[in-house]
Design a protein around this motif. Structure first.
Motif, mmCIF file in Angstrom:
data_model
loop_
_atom_site.group_PDB
_atom_site.id
_atom_site.type_symbol
_atom_site.label_atom_id
_atom_site.label_comp_id
_atom_site.label_asym_id
_atom_site.label_seq_id
_atom_site.Cartn_x
_atom_site.Cartn_y
_atom_site.Cartn_z
ATOM 1 N N GLY A 53 0.806 -1.210 0.000
ATOM 2 C CA GLY A 53 0.000 0.000 0.000
ATOM 3 C C GLY A 53 0.843 1.264 0.000
ATOM 4 N N GLN A 54 0.180 2.399 0.217
ATOM 5 C CA GLN A 54 0.830 3.704 0.167
ATOM 6 C C GLN A 54 0.966 4.360 1.536
ATOM 7 O OE1 GLN A 54 2.054 4.765 -2.705
ATOM 8 N NE2 GLN A 54 1.247 2.920 -3.696
ATOM 9 N N LEU A 55 0.650 3.606 2.600
ATOM 10 C CA LEU A 55 0.644 4.233 3.914
ATOM 11 C C LEU A 55 2.037 4.684 4.336
ATOM 12 C CD1 LEU A 55 -0.850 5.069 6.442
ATOM 13 C CD2 LEU A 55 -0.604 2.729 7.316
ATOM 14 N N LEU A 56 3.052 3.870 4.128
ATOM 15 C CA LEU A 56 4.395 4.257 4.550
ATOM 16 C C LEU A 56 4.875 5.482 3.784
ATOM 17 C CD1 LEU A 56 6.965 3.344 6.282
ATOM 18 C CD2 LEU A 56 7.854 2.756 4.043
ATOM 19 N N ALA A 57 4.617 5.527 2.471
ATOM 20 C CA ALA A 57 5.041 6.689 1.691
ATOM 21 C C ALA A 57 4.396 7.965 2.227
ATOM 22 C CB ALA A 57 4.685 6.480 0.220
ATOM 23 N N LEU A 58 3.129 7.891 2.582
ATOM 24 C CA LEU A 58 2.460 9.069 3.144
ATOM 25 C C LEU A 58 3.061 9.463 4.493
ATOM 26 C CD1 LEU A 58 -1.249 8.178 2.266
ATOM 27 C CD2 LEU A 58 0.277 9.761 1.066
ATOM 28 N N LEU A 59 3.408 8.476 5.300
ATOM 29 C CA LEU A 59 3.978 8.781 6.616
ATOM 30 C C LEU A 59 5.341 9.450 6.497
ATOM 31 C CD1 LEU A 59 3.039 5.581 8.670
ATOM 32 C CD2 LEU A 59 2.101 7.879 8.938
ATOM 33 N N VAL A 60 6.217 8.951 5.628
ATOM 34 C CA VAL A 60 7.554 9.552 5.518
ATOM 35 C C VAL A 60 7.481 10.920 4.855
ATOM 36 C CG1 VAL A 60 8.698 7.320 5.517
ATOM 37 C CG2 VAL A 60 8.008 8.315 3.352
ATOM 38 N N VAL A 61 6.583 11.098 3.898
ATOM 39 C CA VAL A 61 6.414 12.425 3.294
ATOM 40 C C VAL A 61 5.919 13.413 4.342
ATOM 41 C CG1 VAL A 61 5.054 13.737 1.627
ATOM 42 C CG2 VAL A 61 6.095 11.582 0.955
ATOM 43 N N GLY A 62 4.946 13.010 5.145
ATOM 44 C CA GLY A 62 4.474 13.881 6.215
ATOM 45 C C GLY A 62 5.557 14.199 7.225
ATOM 46 N N ALA A 63 6.389 13.211 7.562
ATOM 47 C CA ALA A 63 7.489 13.464 8.492
ATOM 48 C C ALA A 63 8.478 14.458 7.930
ATOM 49 C CB ALA A 63 8.198 12.141 8.817
ATOM 50 N N ALA A 64 8.805 14.352 6.658
ATOM 51 C CA ALA A 64 9.750 15.287 6.045
ATOM 52 C C ALA A 64 9.197 16.717 6.059
ATOM 53 C CB ALA A 64 10.058 14.852 4.617
ATOM 54 N N PHE A 65 7.936 16.890 5.691
ATOM 55 C CA PHE A 65 7.361 18.235 5.661
ATOM 56 C C PHE A 65 7.229 18.814 7.067
ATOM 57 C CE2 PHE A 65 6.248 17.215 1.325
ATOM 58 C CZ PHE A 65 6.236 18.455 0.695
ATOM 59 N N ALA A 66 6.809 17.993 8.033
ATOM 60 C CA ALA A 66 6.650 18.505 9.398
ATOM 61 C C ALA A 66 7.992 18.895 10.003
ATOM 62 C CB ALA A 66 5.963 17.450 10.255
ATOM 63 N N ALA A 67 9.008 18.065 9.840
ATOM 64 C CA ALA A 67 10.312 18.385 10.404
ATOM 65 C C ALA A 67 10.912 19.625 9.770
ATOM 66 C CB ALA A 67 11.261 17.190 10.203
ATOM 67 N N PHE A 68 10.796 19.773 8.450
ATOM 68 C CA PHE A 68 11.356 20.956 7.790
ATOM 69 C C PHE A 68 10.561 22.204 8.160
ATOM 70 C CE2 PHE A 68 13.779 23.228 4.772
ATOM 71 C CZ PHE A 68 14.830 22.409 4.398
ATOM 72 N N ALA A 69 9.262 22.083 8.347
ATOM 73 C CA ALA A 69 8.458 23.243 8.730
ATOM 74 C C ALA A 69 8.875 23.767 10.096
ATOM 75 C CB ALA A 69 6.974 22.873 8.726
ATOM 76 N N ILE A 70 9.151 22.860 11.048
ATOM 77 C CA ILE A 70 9.585 23.301 12.378
ATOM 78 C C ILE A 70 10.937 24.001 12.280
ATOM 79 C CG2 ILE A 70 10.325 22.473 14.643
ATOM 80 C CD1 ILE A 70 8.233 20.289 14.440
ATOM 81 N N GLY A 71 11.885 23.401 11.564
ATOM 82 C CA GLY A 71 13.192 24.030 11.437
ATOM 83 C C GLY A 71 13.140 25.351 10.718
ATOM 84 N N PHE A 72 12.316 25.464 9.675
ATOM 85 C CA PHE A 72 12.232 26.704 8.921
ATOM 86 C C PHE A 72 11.589 27.808 9.751
ATOM 87 C CE2 PHE A 72 10.500 29.609 5.744
ATOM 88 C CZ PHE A 72 11.580 29.737 4.888
ATOM 89 N N ALA A 73 10.579 27.452 10.536
ATOM 90 C CA ALA A 73 9.904 28.481 11.356
ATOM 91 C C ALA A 73 10.824 29.023 12.442
ATOM 92 C CB ALA A 73 8.643 27.891 11.975
ATOM 93 N N LEU A 74 11.761 28.201 12.922
ATOM 94 C CA LEU A 74 12.660 28.627 13.999
ATOM 95 C C LEU A 74 14.059 28.955 13.498
ATOM 96 C CD1 LEU A 74 11.644 25.947 16.670
ATOM 97 C CD2 LEU A 74 10.819 28.302 16.459
ATOM 98 N N ARG A 75 14.203 29.285 12.205
ATOM 99 C CA ARG A 75 15.532 29.512 11.642
ATOM 100 C C ARG A 75 16.236 30.718 12.223
ATOM 101 N NH1 ARG A 75 11.762 31.594 8.308
ATOM 102 N NH2 ARG A 75 12.164 33.589 7.231
ATOM 103 N N ASN A 76 15.477 31.731 12.675
ATOM 104 C CA ASN A 76 16.089 32.943 13.213
ATOM 105 C C ASN A 76 16.030 32.998 14.734
ATOM 106 O OD1 ASN A 76 16.801 34.111 10.718
ATOM 107 N ND2 ASN A 76 14.655 34.686 10.372
ATOM 108 N N ARG A 77 15.630 31.900 15.341
ATOM 109 C CA ARG A 77 15.590 31.823 16.792
ATOM 110 C C ARG A 77 16.886 31.228 17.312
ATOM 111 N NH1 ARG A 77 11.734 35.397 18.011
ATOM 112 N NH2 ARG A 77 9.829 35.004 16.788
ATOM 113 N N PRO A 78 17.101 31.264 18.629
ATOM 114 C CA PRO A 78 18.317 30.633 19.174
ATOM 115 C C PRO A 78 18.450 29.174 18.728
ATOM 116 C CG PRO A 78 17.263 31.979 20.846
ATOM 117 C CD PRO A 78 16.333 32.000 19.661
ATOM 118 N N ALA A 79 19.707 28.765 18.544
ATOM 119 C CA ALA A 79 19.977 27.462 17.922
ATOM 120 C C ALA A 79 19.425 26.296 18.726
ATOM 121 C CB ALA A 79 21.475 27.282 17.714
#
Length: 727
Positions: A53-79
């Motif tokens: 099925g496609q469940l794993l592909a959806l999970l890893v795609v969601g993980a990639a977008f969520a992790a990058f969104a958190i890092g991008f939102a905090l790019r100018n905050r303390p490390a």
């Protein structure tokens, strides 16, 4: 005193050129973020090709977008904020993935602990296609999240785009390793990944030179972007074209298959009764009323427990290893049979299922892809329940009657050494009476069913001596009677003597509907493989109430009816006179045998081998002498000096002193001093030959040769004896 003028007020609104440059910079940052996010999602989805099925592909795609969104939102905050927030998000995302893929059979806490502890081994041992479960999605989701977080930190916070491409690339490589040879080449994945990487690098080809805490440094004149942009476009175009055009060609040149990590993982281990399940037949025959399991089936079927193909003369064993599987078993057709099973006292790890199982729910299983049998790593316990759907194997009797035997698998036709004579006699009888493979297989089953009796008290045993006793011993001594263990095992061995590929199956005869399967329904039966038809079951068991005919009566009758070789060839009548002179020949039979066997005696070959070994030291010594002569007599004086030096170093190495190649003449001479052998002016001549070859005269070359010729005698006593003997 002149008052200092106050500094001018800072402009609150940047001029238009600066605003444009800031907007372009932010657009480049956003583009890099999108490209790296898609790279992480694509790299994680590579492993999804072997998942169901496609469940794993959806999970890893969601993980990639969520992790990058958190890092991008905090790019100018303390490390320290970004890693903390990312770790919290990862924990929450993993919890959601475990809940989403859990079947609810165990408490959530148990599911989480089991998934985290067993994630790596179960991901590597899971049968393909891998069923998305808590313990098989944790690793891909975790790695995708980690790769996206690191890529965002490197590329967005610190402005190192090339370094930011490294985590997705490593994730892509890990996905390829996990997939191994179990999926088609992902050319489109590779092209898309390269395009995204090239795009991320292209948009940062002309970035501002520095990046402060918030946005780009935009003071000063705007840098020229045209040359860098043109170079980036050209580079990207060339890269994409190379991957698209050369990729398939390179793939065709690769002749080896990638390694499969599942080969290095130890498969589930079997218990004693699972290694040799035939021994359970005797116990079931003695206690036929023992309740084994409850089954609610959709049709009558034979539910198999084990398929045994290898026989070493002592035990029958299954071929191949068991591999962990999800609920879906690969390779099965469309399911047309279902069974709900509840275990009572079956025991062991082998799981009863009709061939071929397609899906199994409510029970962790492993499958043997060769025999299609099932196993549960935790073992069957009283009260265990599971549901199995199977694609029943249907054979065409008419096709089997005219088919040839399938001899493609050597393991199914191998006959162990020391088979009893009675087996060969029965095999000869079957070959004489029947013509086609199917007729021989059915004739053998009829022979055993007509000449031997069923006895539930017969002792267990299916090694060759036990089978010989079962087939040949008289009735009053306990022979010619046994359980289905003896009938099936004897049938399979004799079938191989006939030339039929055979195997033994242990299972149950389960009727349609809900019923309690007892030990009386457990038995063993043989199967024969036919080309284009598959495995066909045969029943060698005697009919209920039938009186067996002594096998010796039928076999003795065969021997009486079988003509002798002389009679078969038309001979007979008067006996031949072997003293007749007409039959005498020029030489006796021994002379003819000697002429036919004109090969060399074995001792000649041994003598030749010994002679060759004795010549090895002589050959090595001759090689050294020729090399010394070549070095000292050929070439210019400078070359002969260098040859003499090489000869000295070679002899020193034989004596145990090795000079590294980077050492100069003086350093080498210092190392050679431990051998207490005089090398005279050779180091000076070596330096002259290296730096002023034209200044080396014939006298110098002869002096160097004298040193090289005397040096082996000087260090001979320091060379080990075996080296002196061999070289």
């Amino acid at each position: 005193m002149n008052e200092t003028l106050p500094p001018p007020l800072i402009e609150r609104t940047p001029p238009a050129p600066r605003r444009a440059r800031r907007a372009r910079y932010r657009l480049r940052v956003a583009t890099v973020a999108v490209c790296l996010t898609l790279m992480c999602a694509l790299a994680g989805a590579v492993a999804g090709r072997i998942y169901h099925g496609q469940l794993l592909a959806l999970l890893v795609v969601g993980a990639a977008f969520a992790a990058f969104a958190i890092g991008f939102a905090l790019r100018n905050r303390p490390a320290f904020l970004a890693p903390s927030a990312s770790a919290t998000g990862l924990a929450a995302y993993l919890l959601g993935a475990i809940v989403l893929t859990s079947d609810g059979a165990d408490p959530l806490g148990t599911e989480i602990v089991d998934a985290l502890v067993n994630a790596v081994p179960r991901t590597l041992t899971a049968l393909i296609p891998v069923e998305p479960a808590p313990d098989t999605v944790v690793v891909p989701v975790f790695l995708s999240w980690l790769a996206a977080t690191l890529a965002c930190e490197f590329a967005i916070r610190y402005g190192r785009t090339l370094l930011g491409c490294l985590p997705p690339t490593l994730l892509y490589a890990a996905g390829l390793y996990l997939v191994g040879p179990n999926a088609a080449p992902g050319t489109l994945y590779a092209v898309a990944f390269c395009v995204l990487a090239a795009a991320a690098l292209a948009v940062t080809a002309a970035p501002p030179e520095r990046r402060p805490d918030r946005d780009a440094q935009v003071d000063g004149p705007a840098p020229s972007r045209t040359p860098a942009l043109i170079g980036a476009v050209v580079t990207t175009t060339v890269l994409v074209a190379a991957v698209a055009v050369l990729g398939p060609a390179v793939a065709r040149l690769v002749t080896t298959s990638p390694g499969d990590p599942r080969e290095f993982v130890e498969p589930p281990q079997l218990t004693d009764i699972d290694l040799n399940p035939l021994v359970r037949i005797a116990e079931w025959a003695k206690y036929p009323d023992q309740e084994l399991f409850i089954a609610d089936t959709s049709a009558d079927a034979w539910m198999r427990l084990a398929v045994l193909t290898e026989y070493d003369g002592t035990t029958w064993q299954a071929t191949g290893d068991f591999r962990t599987a999800g609920t879906v078993i690969p390779g099965a057709g469309e399911a047309d049979y279902s069974a709900d099973v509840e275990i009572i006292e079956l025991g062991g790890k082998l799981v009863p299922a009709a061939a071929d199982p397609a899906t199994v729910t409510d029970l962790p299983i492993a499958v043997n892809l060769y025999t299609r049998c099932l196993l549960t790593p935790d073992g069957l316990a009283t009260g265990s329940k599971f549901h199995v759907d199977s694609a029943l194997v249907h054979t065409d009797p008419a096709a089997a009657e005219t088919a040839r035997a399938d001899l493609s698998d050597a393991a199914t036709v191998a006959v162990p050494m020391g088979t009893p004579e009675i087996m060969a006699t029965i095999a000869d009888y079957i070959n004489t009476e029947y013509d086609t493979p199917y007729a021989k297989a059915q004739g053998l089953a009829d022979f055993l069913g007509q000449h031997y009796a069923f006895d539930p008290e017969a002792p267990s045993g299916h090694d060759l001596p036990a089978l010989g006793f079962f087939l040949a011993s008289p009735v009053d001594a306990g022979g010619q009677r046994g359980t289905s263990e003896h009938f099936a095992a004897a049938y399979a061995v004799i079938a191989r003597l006939i030339g039929l590929p055979s195997r033994v199956v242990v299972g149950f005869d389960v009727p349609e509907g809900a019923s309690t399967v007892t030990a009386a329904q457990g038995l063993a039966w043989p199967e024969i493989a036919f080309d284009g038809v598959g495995w066909v079951r045969f029943d060698p068991m005697p009919a209920a109430g039938a009186v067996p005919v002594p096998p010796e009566d039928t076999l003795e009758q065969m021997e009486e009816e079988t003509p002798s070789p002389e009679e078969a060839s038309g001979g007979g009548g008067e006996a031949e006179d072997f003293n007749d002179e007409a039959l005498e020949q020029d030489g006796d039979f021994n002379d003819e045998a000697g002429q036919e066997d004109s090969g060399l005696p074995v001792w000649v070959w041994y003598a030749a081998a010994a002679l060759l070994l004795a010549c090895v030291p002589l050959a090595l010594k001759a090689r050294r002498a020729l090399r010394r002569r070549r070095r000292l007599s050929r070439g210019s004086p400078a070359e002969r000096v260098a040859g003499a030096w090489a000869e000295v170093l070679s002899e020193a190495a034989r004596a145990g002193v090795k000079v590294p190649g980077h050492a100069n003449a003086e350093e080498a001479a210092a190392r050679l001093a431990v051998l207490a052998a005089d090398i005279g002016v050779l180091p000076r001549l070596v330096n002259a030959a290296a730096f002023a070859p034209g200044a080396v005269a014939e006298e110098d070359a002869r002096a160097a040769a004298q040193v090289a010729e005397a040096y082996p005698r000087s260090v001979r006593h320091q060379v080990k004896r075996w080296k002196r003997f061999l070289t």
